[in-house]
Design a protein around this motif. Sequence first.
Motif, short mmCIF file in Angstrom:
data_model
loop_
_atom_site.label_atom_id
_atom_site.label_comp_id
_atom_site.label_asym_id
_atom_site.label_seq_id
_atom_site.Cartn_x
_atom_site.Cartn_y
_atom_site.Cartn_z
N CYS A 62 59.50 -22.43 61.53
CA CYS A 62 58.17 -23.04 61.47
C CYS A 62 58.08 -23.91 60.23
N ALA A 96 48.77 -27.52 59.71
CA ALA A 96 49.16 -27.94 61.05
C ALA A 96 47.97 -28.51 61.81
N THR A 155 54.13 -26.53 65.05
CA THR A 155 53.75 -25.66 63.94
C THR A 155 52.49 -24.88 64.26
#
Length: 529
Positions: A286, A424, A414
């Motif tokens: 991530c 994000a 994300t």
Amino acid sequence: MPATLRTAAILAALTFAVFSPSLSSDFVYDARMQILTDPFPHDPRNWPAVLSFAVLGMDVLDFNRPVHLASIMLDAALWGRDPFGYHLTSVLVHCANVVLLWLVLRDVVPRGAERHDPAADPAAGSSAATVAAWGGALLFALHPLVTEAVCEPTFREDLLVAAFTLGAITLAARGRERWRAMACAACCLGACASKESGLAAPLVLAAYAWLFHRGKDRPFWTAAVGGGTALAVAFLAARFLLAPAASRIFEQPPGYPGGSFAAAMRLEPRILALYAQLVACPVNCCADYGGASLRHLPLPPALVIVGTLAVALVWAGRRDRRIAFGAALLALPLVPVSNLVPIYRAAADRYLYLPLAGVAVIAACVVAAAWARGLRERRQAGLAAGLGLLALLAAGTVARQRVWSNSLDLWADTLARNPVSFNAAIGLAGALREAGRFSESEQAARRAVELCRGERGDAWATLALALDGQGRVADADAALATALARQPALADPDARVAALALERAEAEGLKAILARRPPQAAGETPAEP
């Protein structure tokens, strides 16, 4: 062509081929601000300040990482704002690091193999070391965890730290001339001047000297390790002593995750356990880790995982100095990014770039022992399994490159992996707005407002831009009014651009809304849209 050059060329070519998709990527994440918005890297008049390290006292991005900043400036001089050249440089540096690691493995793996593995077949020792060195280098080359550092040019700092660290070991392993000692010390300085975590470079070099050259060539190692340590300490001292007292760019200092040192230390075992899981099974990488990323790792199991790994490495390292060196290369670069001091990002894939080289050393030693002990049929099966594993890693790396290829894909991925990531949500809102998908941008912006509990002006400003793109003038004006109430500095978008807190396109959009906005009466509370 000599065998060494041939192998180096093959490893570099394989690595380049796997990372070639990134050459067509856009700028994402911090690169948009540093390369597209910040004029500093594009001004040749700044070269003397960067090369002399005078930039340490200037209020600019990466003032504390002049070697990394110089690499970005060199790309800027060659390529302007074309992303191709920046990505090409990062891929080439990664290819060089793969070759350097292979040279280190070729030196380390054969050391004391018979003593550490009495049952090994001496006749198989040479082939075992060769296979292990190849396997370790390719594990490092193709692992999805390296993608973040390679695909985002402003994260190249981790590539450079690895290049200087592995370069110092490679230099020291191939001679004891005085110039090599000086070069090793210079590499330690280069690592620290690329990123603060480069402080691990002289420590890794010291571990290499102690494990493999203890009591030998003391003048050389004193000059190499002692000189490198002195230069690293001097640089870090200058970095903190010369840093500007006030900064318009770094408005908020970094803080501990959880709000305190104690909270950070309770969180750190879970982060380290996550790192271990990502190395073994990189399925949930991530760009912005958070609480959701650690949900599957409560503190008690995390402590068990980290403790078990630590005990295993200490036990194996006491039996095999090669494993001990791999453990040092794994652990020492993690110390500066383990939240012992406040940092801006509590966890990131790029922090694992150099530690992954330590994992490769450990894996190579295990492979060498297994290969030397195994029968021919078992070796063939093991080779097939190893190639299959490398193919899976390469496929994951290619897929991860697609995520990092543009802002829309990056922030969508994300947010899907970390639904509570403010970065994000606001990043996705901006990317959707750039794509002309204003309704979806509004949804993402409202998610950002929700995640910050409506307290951040930049979230409201992003919402105003999304609303304005839909022609909802009154709602956009109301959202911007709320943004100004939360963050009055947004009233001067040009100043926010100069402070590298706002991209130029966003600033122009906000200026258009500001231009039609009537003066607000004193004490009037803006209506939230």
